[in-house]
Scaffold this active site. Structure first.
Site, PDB file in Angstrom:
ATOM      1  N   VAL A 557       0.844  -1.217   0.051  1.00  0.00           N
ATOM      2  CA  VAL A 557       0.395  -0.197   0.221  1.00  0.00           C
ATOM      3  C   VAL A 557       1.133   1.376   0.236  1.00  0.00           C
ATOM      4  O   VAL A 557       0.439   2.782  -0.415  1.00  0.00           O
ATOM      5  CB  VAL A 557      -0.531   0.590   1.381  1.00  0.00           C
ATOM      6  CG1 VAL A 557      -2.308  -0.870   0.907  1.00  0.00           C
ATOM      7  CG2 VAL A 557      -0.337  -0.217   2.750  1.00  0.00           C
ATOM      8  N   ASP A 558       2.071   1.134  -0.157  1.00  0.00           N
ATOM      9  CA  ASP A 558       3.204   2.371  -0.098  1.00  0.00           C
ATOM     10  C   ASP A 558       3.498   2.144  -1.996  1.00  0.00           C
ATOM     11  O   ASP A 558       3.284   1.875  -2.250  1.00  0.00           O
ATOM     12  CB  ASP A 558       4.478   1.805   0.782  1.00  0.00           C
ATOM     13  CG  ASP A 558       5.084   0.441   0.460  1.00  0.00           C
ATOM     14  OD1 ASP A 558       4.418   0.006   0.193  1.00  0.00           O
ATOM     15  OD2 ASP A 558       5.953   0.616   2.310  1.00  0.00           O
ATOM     16  N   ASP A 559       4.679   2.604  -1.341  1.00  0.00           N
ATOM     17  CA  ASP A 559       5.284   3.140  -3.066  1.00  0.00           C
ATOM     18  C   ASP A 559       6.299   1.936  -3.174  1.00  0.00           C
ATOM     19  O   ASP A 559       7.171   2.731  -3.533  1.00  0.00           O
ATOM     20  CB  ASP A 559       6.028   4.842  -3.006  1.00  0.00           C
ATOM     21  CG  ASP A 559       4.061   5.645  -3.041  1.00  0.00           C
ATOM     22  OD1 ASP A 559       3.435   5.418  -3.853  1.00  0.00           O
ATOM     23  OD2 ASP A 559       4.444   6.513  -2.552  1.00  0.00           O
TER      24      ASP A 559
END
Ligand code: WTA
Length: 688
Positions: A557-559
């Site tokens: 869910v992060d980059d």
């Protein structure tokens, strides 16, 4: 936990073997099956009966104790390992809550041990010295070899003695940049034996990436090889190391010794560039040292290794693992998640340059006295030939490999027997149900449970994983937590959500192999992992839990993007791109890729007046290859006259992801953009 136990209890009443999925041939697999992803796939009764954990009730009993009495549970298990001196009064201490002070995790503190001793000496002393520890299979059929536990110990001791002789001491860092030759696990174990902290850098990383890691941990010694062959290609590793050492020396991190293994099948000594005094041929010195070497006894909390991994921002992070908890946890997870028995032959396709190769090529299997296969670079098509040759019983790989084999066609699989196989494993990214079914039905002939192990560099070992034979599986679900692991799903505000739900995956409480810090940057450790949801370790993954309590990982869910199971930070790729003189700005997003799971999709804004040419496209890709490594090469470059930004200048990646995946009808609200017209420009250039 309460809920989870309830769900498992209801499953526990299902009779084992009550339902089996029908034999399916590959023709009717694929998307038609994906709709049945909630199907329960039961292990055979035959398998369950011989398993370490034969039924849900047994798991429940052990799991319950592991979370209600972690100290008792883990000290019983730890007692099965060798300790020169037992740990102190407290089995563990922890603070995961930033609001209560510094985040701190310790397991078995005061316990004195050595993981190399536990992997090798202990197995030799218990009469397994002549058992094969490692099989090695070369690039080409016919190039192979093996080492028994006794032989492996002797080689590890020789290298350990050499390292001591050149001044490597307990606590010193040693960087290892080796391909998958036996010398790689040998090097790791030799460091562990003398208490040195190894930092393995995957031999696909570029000189710049290697230099960055050397500058961070400042080793005295680097271990490498002159070259490696990958298929028909020869890669001059020593040249890469030379460039990295030049760069790091300029920045105050000079390395005294570069011990170089001569890989004759790839490159001769004569054609290897050499710097006298600093460069030493491994084969010239190491074999002269004695084949026994005293163990350096270390505290359970002394560091074992550093492994750099990508984050969503900034430079790679040096994940630090310590000795005791890591040893106990990797050994135990290996045994249970693969239902390991002494007669097994285990093959994990990972490279020791990644965490999977640390925990489940080197340490976990050897701690169990297992026979392990570690091929250098097998072409995918040789998989099943190798399985038959060594009578592999446990085969652990990544979904990307499963998908590429699946595409090649069943005949490549079915022409081999594979009858030795009994457990399959998957790691690195969510395995899609159709690949799961193909793996299960075609490769494993519906007889081998699949351990879809969810974990991370940071967790050190398996966190959510099936225990083969213990309970029915659902294709695509990593099923239930391992002993002692308490996953929670939280919403945006950090509130735990119960029952059937989706959200952010966090972990409550520590487990023995949790990473202890980011090397040299404890603050970043807290900020990245413990501040987003106070009180918990935040994994960076999205997850849902179904009605039966099964966990379904849904990706980062992060980059961070996950390409063929390799973690790549979008920020790293962007910073490589903007270092190109003609690139003004870049934004990187992940996009679905049939084989790799995710592909790297980049939006590039060029410097004013520079035309978009094919040549420039290639040169941008080349920049990423040379700054990070070939595995991070962008799949697609999308010319972008401008990027969609908010008025405060933040790039709206949500919109870029939709454009990259051509979900143009789902762009959402673009009115908050500083200049909404950039979106139309981007759409117009999508296929240029
Ligand atoms: C992903 C690799 C779904 C996940 C061991 C995690 C998975 C990241 C699985 C860690 C799995 C790994 N199912 N996703 N079985 N295994 N992941 O640090 O996004 O290289 O956060 O460790 O891989 O990658 P890492």
């Amino acid at each position: 936990t309460e809920n989870h136990l309830r769900h498992m209890e209801s499953l526990a009443t299902l009779p084992s073997g009550a339902r089996k999925i029908p034999q399916l041939n590959a023709m009717i697999l694929g998307e038609a099956m994906a709709s049945e992803e909630n199907d329960l796939v039961y292990p055979s009764e035959e398998f369950s009966l011989q398993a370490h954990v034969p039924r849900p009730a047994k798991y429940l009993e052990m799991y319950k104790r592991s979370v209600e009495d972690p100290a008792g549970f883990w000290s019983d298990i730890a007692s099965e390992f060798y300790w020169e001196q037992k740990w102190g009064q407290q089995v563990y201490s922890e603070n995961l809550d930033v609001r209560k002070g510094t985040v701190n995790i310790e397991w078995f503190k005061g316990g004195i041990t050595n993981i190399c001793y536990n992997c090798l000496d202990r197995n030799v002393e218990s009469g397994n010295g002549d058992k094969v520890a490692l099989y090695w299979e070369g690039n080409d059929p016919g190039f192979d070899g093996s080492l028994t536990y006794k032989q492996l110990l002797a080689q590890v001791c020789q290298l350990a003695n050499y390292l001591k002789d050149v001044g490597v001491k307990k606590g010193d860092a040693v960087v290892i940049y080796l391909p998958m030759l036996m010398e790689l696990p040998i090097a790791m174990l030799a460091c562990a034996r003398i208490g040195a902290v190894h930092s393995v850098v995957f031999a696909g990383f570029s000189a710049e990436s290697l230099a960055q890691r050397i500058m961070d941990c400042k080793p005295k010694v680097v271990l490498t090889s002159n070259a490696v062959r990958r298929g028909a290609k020869v890669i001059g590793l020593k040249d890469i190391v030379d460039a990295a050492l030049l760069e790091s020396a300029k920045n105050g991190a000079s390395v005294d010794i570069c011990l170089t293994y001569e890989n004759k099948s790839a490159m001769t000594r004569e054609s290897t560039n050499w710097k006298e005094r600093r460069d030493i041929w491994w084969q010239d010195v190491v074999p002269k040292y004695p084949a026994t070497c005293d163990v350096e006894w270390v505290d359970a909390e002394d560091p074992l290794f550093l492994l750099y991994t990508s984050g969503s921002t900034g430079k790679p992070k040096g994940v630090l693992h310590t000795t005791g908890g890591y040893m106990v946890y990797t050994g135990t997870t290996f045994k249970y998640a693969f239902d390991y028995k002494p007669s097994d032959v285990y093959w994990c396709t990972a490279d020791c340059g990644w965490i999977t190769g640390h925990s489940y090529v080197t340490y976990g299997p050897l701690l169990n006295g297992a026979t392990c296969l570690a091929p250098t670079y097998p072409a995918a098509g040789r998989c099943w030939e190798i399985v038959d040759k060594y009578k592999v019983t446990i085969f652990y790989t990544a979904p990307t490999l499963v998908r590429s084999l699946m595409r090649a066609g069943d005949e490549y699989v079915t022409r081999y027997s594979r009858k030795s196989l009994r457990v399959l494993g998957s790691v690195g990214e969510p395995i899609n149900p159709s690949a799961w079914r193909w793996f299960f039905n075609v490769v494993g002939e519906s007889r081998c449970p699949i351990s879809d192990t969810w974990w991370q560099t940071e967790t050190g070992g398996f966190m959510i994983t099936p225990l083969p034979g213990a309970w029915p599986q659902k294709p695509g679900s990593a099923t239930y937590p391992f002993f002692g692991v308490q996953p929670v799903i939280v919403d945006e505000k950090g509130n735990e959500i119960e029952g059937e739900c989706s959200g952010y995956l966090c972990i409550k409480h520590s487990w023995p192999s949790a990473f202890r810090t980011l090397y040299g940057d404890h603050e970043r450790y807290e900020t990245t992992y413990f501040k987003p949801f106070p009180g918990y370790y935040f994994t960076g993954d999205g997850c849902s839990r179904d009605n039966d309590g099964y966990y379904w990982l849904t990706g980062r869910v992060d980059d961070v993007i996950n390409v063929s199971g390799h973690r790549i930070g979008t920020a790293e790729v962007e910073s490589a791109l903007v270092s190109h003189p003609q690139c003004a700005e870049a934004a990187v997003v992940g996009v679905e890729h049939e084989v790799k799971g995710q592909g790297i999709y980049v939006f590039v804004t060029l410097v004013e007046g520079v035309p978009c040419t094919e040549e420039l496209r290639k040169s941008l890709i080349q920049t990423v290859r040379s700054q990070i490594g070939a595995f991070a090469a962008p799949d697609k470059i999308h010319w972008a006259p401008g990027l969609p930004k908010t008025r405060s200048g933040k790039i709206m990646r949500r919109i870029l992801r939709k454009i990259a995946s051509r979900q143009l009808g789902e762009l959402g609200d673009t009115s908050t953009l500083a200049d909404p017209s950039v979106v139309d420009q981007l759409i117009a250039l999508a296929d240029v």
